[in-house]
Design a protein around this motif. Sequence first.
Motif, PDB file in Angstrom:
ATOM      1  N   GLY A 198       0.805  -1.272  -0.211  1.00  0.00           N
ATOM      2  CA  GLY A 198      -0.044  -0.031  -0.184  1.00  0.00           C
ATOM      3  C   GLY A 198       0.941   1.150  -0.065  1.00  0.00           C
ATOM      4  O   GLY A 198       0.737   2.193  -0.531  1.00  0.00           O
ATOM      5  N   MET A 199       1.762   1.281   0.702  1.00  0.00           N
ATOM      6  CA  MET A 199       2.746   2.417   0.995  1.00  0.00           C
ATOM      7  C   MET A 199       3.451   2.491  -0.572  1.00  0.00           C
ATOM      8  O   MET A 199       3.589   3.718  -0.782  1.00  0.00           O
ATOM      9  N   VAL A 200       3.996   1.593  -1.180  1.00  0.00           N
ATOM     10  CA  VAL A 200       4.643   1.771  -2.210  1.00  0.00           C
ATOM     11  C   VAL A 200       3.790   2.253  -3.631  1.00  0.00           C
ATOM     12  O   VAL A 200       4.226   3.058  -4.307  1.00  0.00           O
ATOM     13  N   MET A 201       2.563   1.645  -3.377  1.00  0.00           N
ATOM     14  CA  MET A 201       1.532   2.003  -4.337  1.00  0.00           C
ATOM     15  C   MET A 201       1.137   3.697  -4.244  1.00  0.00           C
ATOM     16  O   MET A 201       0.988   4.091  -5.252  1.00  0.00           O
ATOM     17  N   ALA A 202       1.060   3.985  -3.054  1.00  0.00           N
ATOM     18  CA  ALA A 202       0.955   5.458  -2.794  1.00  0.00           C
ATOM     19  C   ALA A 202       2.032   6.330  -3.199  1.00  0.00           C
ATOM     20  O   ALA A 202       1.989   7.236  -3.985  1.00  0.00           O
ATOM     21  N   LEU A 203       3.371   6.027  -3.107  1.00  0.00           N
ATOM     22  CA  LEU A 203       4.308   6.594  -3.380  1.00  0.00           C
ATOM     23  C   LEU A 203       4.563   6.723  -4.945  1.00  0.00           C
ATOM     24  O   LEU A 203       4.793   7.691  -5.501  1.00  0.00           O
ATOM     25  N   GLN A 204       4.523   5.607  -5.573  1.00  0.00           N
ATOM     26  CA  GLN A 204       4.518   5.426  -7.074  1.00  0.00           C
ATOM     27  C   GLN A 204       3.338   6.296  -7.759  1.00  0.00           C
ATOM     28  O   GLN A 204       3.414   6.956  -8.753  1.00  0.00           O
ATOM     29  N   GLY A 205       2.168   5.966  -7.174  1.00  0.00           N
ATOM     30  CA  GLY A 205       0.900   6.627  -7.711  1.00  0.00           C
ATOM     31  C   GLY A 205       0.885   8.095  -7.629  1.00  0.00           C
ATOM     32  O   GLY A 205       1.001   8.978  -8.631  1.00  0.00           O
ATOM     33  N   TYR A 206       1.734   8.797  -6.445  1.00  0.00           N
ATOM     34  CA  TYR A 206       1.777   9.933  -6.228  1.00  0.00           C
ATOM     35  C   TYR A 206       2.472  10.873  -7.254  1.00  0.00           C
ATOM     36  O   TYR A 206       2.400  11.592  -7.895  1.00  0.00           O
ATOM     37  N   THR A 207       3.898  10.179  -7.563  1.00  0.00           N
ATOM     38  CA  THR A 207       4.830  10.612  -8.296  1.00  0.00           C
ATOM     39  C   THR A 207       4.209  10.795  -9.700  1.00  0.00           C
ATOM     40  O   THR A 207       4.562  11.844 -10.310  1.00  0.00           O
ATOM     41  N   TYR A 228       0.056  15.448 -13.214  1.00  0.00           N
ATOM     42  CA  TYR A 228      -1.124  15.876 -13.816  1.00  0.00           C
ATOM     43  C   TYR A 228      -2.142  16.825 -13.021  1.00  0.00           C
ATOM     44  O   TYR A 228      -3.404  16.747 -13.259  1.00  0.00           O
ATOM     45  N   GLY A 229      -1.667  17.002 -11.809  1.00  0.00           N
ATOM     46  CA  GLY A 229      -2.342  17.582 -10.673  1.00  0.00           C
ATOM     47  C   GLY A 229      -3.527  16.768 -10.458  1.00  0.00           C
ATOM     48  O   GLY A 229      -4.762  17.277  -9.928  1.00  0.00           O
ATOM     49  N   ALA A 230      -3.242  15.632 -10.471  1.00  0.00           N
ATOM     50  CA  ALA A 230      -4.407  14.531 -10.195  1.00  0.00           C
ATOM     51  C   ALA A 230      -4.552  13.677  -8.799  1.00  0.00           C
ATOM     52  O   ALA A 230      -4.879  12.514  -8.709  1.00  0.00           O
ATOM     53  N   GLU A 231      -3.419  14.225  -8.064  1.00  0.00           N
ATOM     54  CA  GLU A 231      -3.152  13.536  -6.909  1.00  0.00           C
ATOM     55  C   GLU A 231      -4.418  13.185  -6.072  1.00  0.00           C
ATOM     56  O   GLU A 231      -4.377  12.270  -4.975  1.00  0.00           O
ATOM     57  N   GLY A 232      -5.598  13.987  -6.318  1.00  0.00           N
ATOM     58  CA  GLY A 232      -6.664  13.550  -5.466  1.00  0.00           C
ATOM     59  C   GLY A 232      -7.162  12.238  -5.926  1.00  0.00           C
ATOM     60  O   GLY A 232      -7.980  11.531  -5.082  1.00  0.00           O
ATOM     61  N   VAL A 268      -1.285  14.570   0.680  1.00  0.00           N
ATOM     62  CA  VAL A 268      -2.404  14.638  -0.202  1.00  0.00           C
ATOM     63  C   VAL A 268      -3.659  14.676   1.003  1.00  0.00           C
ATOM     64  O   VAL A 268      -3.522  14.470   2.119  1.00  0.00           O
ATOM     65  N   ASP A 269      -4.679  15.717   0.448  1.00  0.00           N
ATOM     66  CA  ASP A 269      -5.837  16.014   1.471  1.00  0.00           C
ATOM     67  C   ASP A 269      -6.485  14.663   1.969  1.00  0.00           C
ATOM     68  O   ASP A 269      -6.895  13.868   1.084  1.00  0.00           O
ATOM     69  N   SER A 283     -13.954  15.626 -16.075  1.00  0.00           N
ATOM     70  CA  SER A 283     -13.487  15.883 -14.893  1.00  0.00           C
ATOM     71  C   SER A 283     -11.910  16.404 -15.046  1.00  0.00           C
ATOM     72  O   SER A 283     -11.109  15.162 -15.352  1.00  0.00           O
ATOM     73  N   GLY A 284     -11.592  17.482 -14.984  1.00  0.00           N
ATOM     74  CA  GLY A 284     -10.293  17.785 -15.240  1.00  0.00           C
ATOM     75  C   GLY A 284      -9.899  17.660 -16.804  1.00  0.00           C
ATOM     76  O   GLY A 284     -10.814  17.270 -17.573  1.00  0.00           O
ATOM     77  N   LEU A 285      -8.681  18.132 -17.211  1.00  0.00           N
ATOM     78  CA  LEU A 285      -8.294  18.143 -18.548  1.00  0.00           C
ATOM     79  C   LEU A 285      -8.134  16.884 -19.021  1.00  0.00           C
ATOM     80  O   LEU A 285      -8.726  16.611 -20.105  1.00  0.00           O
ATOM     81  N   LEU A 286      -7.626  15.755 -18.349  1.00  0.00           N
ATOM     82  CA  LEU A 286      -7.823  14.374 -18.978  1.00  0.00           C
ATOM     83  C   LEU A 286      -8.486  13.592 -18.185  1.00  0.00           C
ATOM     84  O   LEU A 286      -8.152  12.405 -18.417  1.00  0.00           O
ATOM     85  N   GLY A 287      -9.351  14.108 -17.495  1.00  0.00           N
ATOM     86  CA  GLY A 287     -10.175  13.089 -16.614  1.00  0.00           C
ATOM     87  C   GLY A 287     -11.055  11.966 -17.252  1.00  0.00           C
ATOM     88  O   GLY A 287     -11.345  12.163 -18.570  1.00  0.00           O
ATOM     89  N   GLU A 288     -11.711  11.631 -16.424  1.00  0.00           N
ATOM     90  CA  GLU A 288     -12.739  10.662 -16.775  1.00  0.00           C
ATOM     91  C   GLU A 288     -14.061  11.405 -17.081  1.00  0.00           C
ATOM     92  O   GLU A 288     -14.186  12.442 -16.861  1.00  0.00           O
ATOM     93  N   GLN A 289     -14.921  10.943 -18.378  1.00  0.00           N
ATOM     94  CA  GLN A 289     -15.959  11.650 -18.506  1.00  0.00           C
ATOM     95  C   GLN A 289     -17.248  11.193 -17.523  1.00  0.00           C
ATOM     96  O   GLN A 289     -17.065   9.921 -17.341  1.00  0.00           O
ATOM     97  N   TYR A 290     -18.097  11.952 -17.496  1.00  0.00           N
ATOM     98  CA  TYR A 290     -19.076  11.545 -16.589  1.00  0.00           C
ATOM     99  C   TYR A 290     -20.510  12.398 -17.122  1.00  0.00           C
ATOM    100  O   TYR A 290     -20.463  13.392 -17.999  1.00  0.00           O
ATOM    101  N   VAL A 291     -21.527  12.027 -16.502  1.00  0.00           N
ATOM    102  CA  VAL A 291     -22.782  12.630 -17.059  1.00  0.00           C
ATOM    103  C   VAL A 291     -23.156  13.701 -15.934  1.00  0.00           C
ATOM    104  O   VAL A 291     -23.286  13.321 -14.778  1.00  0.00           O
ATOM    105  N   GLY A 292     -23.439  14.838 -16.191  1.00  0.00           N
ATOM    106  CA  GLY A 292     -23.782  15.892 -15.378  1.00  0.00           C
ATOM    107  C   GLY A 292     -25.063  16.166 -15.642  1.00  0.00           C
ATOM    108  O   GLY A 292     -25.651  16.426 -16.710  1.00  0.00           O
ATOM    109  N   LEU A 293     -25.840  16.020 -14.641  1.00  0.00           N
ATOM    110  CA  LEU A 293     -27.288  16.557 -14.406  1.00  0.00           C
ATOM    111  C   LEU A 293     -27.702  17.823 -13.878  1.00  0.00           C
ATOM    112  O   LEU A 293     -27.275  18.108 -12.896  1.00  0.00           O
TER     113      LEU A 293
END
Lengths: 286, 258, 155
Positions: B64-73, B78-82, B177-178, C104-114
């Motif tokens: 789990g820790m490695v996945m988070a680290l790799q995923g985060y980087t 892409y600003g998608a760390e959410g 990450v929030d 959602s976002g520039l490269l994100g998933e597509q979704y249906v907005g109601l």
Amino acid sequence: MPNETNIEYHVSITTGNSEFLVKNLIEIESLSFKRGERVIYDNISLQIPAGKTTAVMGPSGIGKTTLLKLIGGQLRPDAGDIKFKQESIPSMSRSRLFKVRRQMSMLFQSGALFTEMSVFDNIAYPLREHTQLSEALIETVVLMKLQAVGLRGASKLMPSELSGGMARRAALARAIALDPELIMYDEPFAGQDPISMGVLVKLIKELNNALNLTSVVVTHDVTEVMSIADYVYILADKRIIGAGTPEQIRQSDSDLVQQFLQGKADGPVPFHYPANTLEQEFMGAN
Amino acid sequence: MEWLANLGKSTLDRFAAVGRASYVLAGSLIAVPQLKNVPLTIKQMYVVGVQSLSIIMVSGLFIGMVMALQGYTILVDYGAEGSLGPMVALSILRELGPVVTALLFAGRAGSALTAEIGLMKATEQLSSLEMMAIDPLRRIVAPRLWAGLLSMPMLTVIFSAVGILGGHLVGVEWLGVDAGSYWSIMQSTVEWNADVMNGVIKSIVFAFVVTWIAIFKGYDSVPTSEGISAATTQTVVYSSLAVLGLDFVLTAIMFGIE
Amino acid sequence: MTSRKSEILVGLFVALTIAATLMLAMNVASKGSVGQGETYNLYAKFDNIGGLKVRSSVKVGGVTIGRVESIHLDPEDFTPVVTLSIVKQYNAFPETSSVSILTSGLLGEQYVGLQPGFSIDDIENLAEGDYIADTKSALVLEDLIGQFLFSRDND
Ligand SMILES: Nc1ncnc2c1ncn2[C@@H]1O[C@H](COP(=O)(O)OP(=O)(O)OP(=O)(O)O)[C@@H](O)[C@H]1O
Ligand SMILES: [Mg+2]
């Protein structure tokens, strides 16, 4: 040569039968058995009389353990039949065989104690499986059996903490736990000091007399056998080379039997596993 | 001509082995409804399950820790760390949980099962049971089979939960990450049936295959030291290959083509 | 005894499994409760669904209220029909509501907005099986670029 021994074999059987006017518990009829290509038994017949002690002797690797496993239905003969109380063991269904096995018991050459439980639990195991006895009663029975083999003090030990001889005695206690009708002992005396050997000989005798059990004892200890056995079979070379009461065996004029009894290396019984002659082996390359 | 005969022989041997394996399986499965087997199964669950817990939990945490680290980087570019939460959760629930647990289980518990049963065979304990009119399939093999079947899915669930917590540890606590988005986006993405249950179904299939291979290899082993060591190795190799192969098939069925 | 100890530890093992299952149920997979519980279906026709997929989410103001159940082509007018499976709890969207395919976002998933419409007295709510009339298709990047170049040429 084969003729000579065959004649002797028939003679001793007839005298045997006239002596024991009892039923046979086990009858083996023209049994043949092969391990792969190697013939272990070639058309042998023998009887185990009920209520008696029958000894089976023979050189190492001749197939004594195999014979016991054939009787127990763990191996199937290639030809011939094995009858337990007139019922053919090889042709029994599995469930029938399991019923019949409740009347038998076998002391394995290696002891075969269950390593994950204590000596006490090992001996209690068949009792817990096959009887509805209360735990208190089981304890009494187990301690009595252990007392008989001189191991009551070792009941809490694990099998790994026993010596080879102790393990075999514990296994013996387990084999007699259910008081079966037939007990097959595979080398009960191996690794025993003279005292416990004497105790075991006495024990086997007593079990036989008191409970009227049938015993089959596989052993190499000629003197012990002669003292407990009612009847002796000597196996060698895929056949029975001698059969009779200990007295008859001792007085047998067969070279084979005499060689075996006296433990001579030279003689008609081969000491070596079948092989080419030494000359062929070493000179073969030339 | 020679090779044709060899081919025929090895094919026949293979079929015979499948037959013996089915016999072992059937013989042990029939033994289920016996009351005497319950304590034995619990004891085996201790050996097979409880004793595998530490390796499973530690591995889950680190994965789990490695996945988070790799995923985060990757995601942070892409600003998608959410999306870290769903990424960690989905990969663990669907794939890593069932597969890694099965592989570790094969190495930790499967090999031990094979060796134990093989050794019981070599020391004639199984023969001796047979001579006592007790079916070793019932008393020895069945409790181990059931213990394996029950324990592995349980271990998988624990692995996945610990793994997701491990992802939280690295992603949220360490990389910042929030926490809200880690969990809430995970919650809105992960589905109970499609993700969690499919992972559990995978692990049940793996449990079945790994335990079956382990007990069969033990029961069928050549009763010598080399025979048992070969059987143990085969258990690990065959189970791992079977798990990875089946994982592809199951993934294709569950998540694959529409 | 040893068997007692192993029984207790197996009990703990079971408890741990239950705890892990609860954690997965409550913290990992629960909230949307989408995919479980009762749902009702709405339909929407789009000219172009872009990258929308089955199981993409349906959102109102960012809150997931359902999923795309299936996508198929209307055999008569060859436009894609999207089946939306909406949680029963949200069952009071007026008929004037509109749906659009968003990213959602520039490269994100597509979704249906109601987008819930205004509701006045004589407007009914959407119910099982209704078609949503007002739809906006997905933005297709190539079209967008094409339009941009076209408008530049006209300048
Ligand atoms: N599982 C087996 N597979 C193949 N051959 C075997 C097997 N078990 C035993 N044998 C062969 O069968 C023969 C008889 O073995 P068995 O164990 O019956 O001998 P034995 O008379 O009991 O010897 P010992 O007195 O040394 O115990 C041996 O020569 C052995 O090579
Ligand atoms: Mg032997």
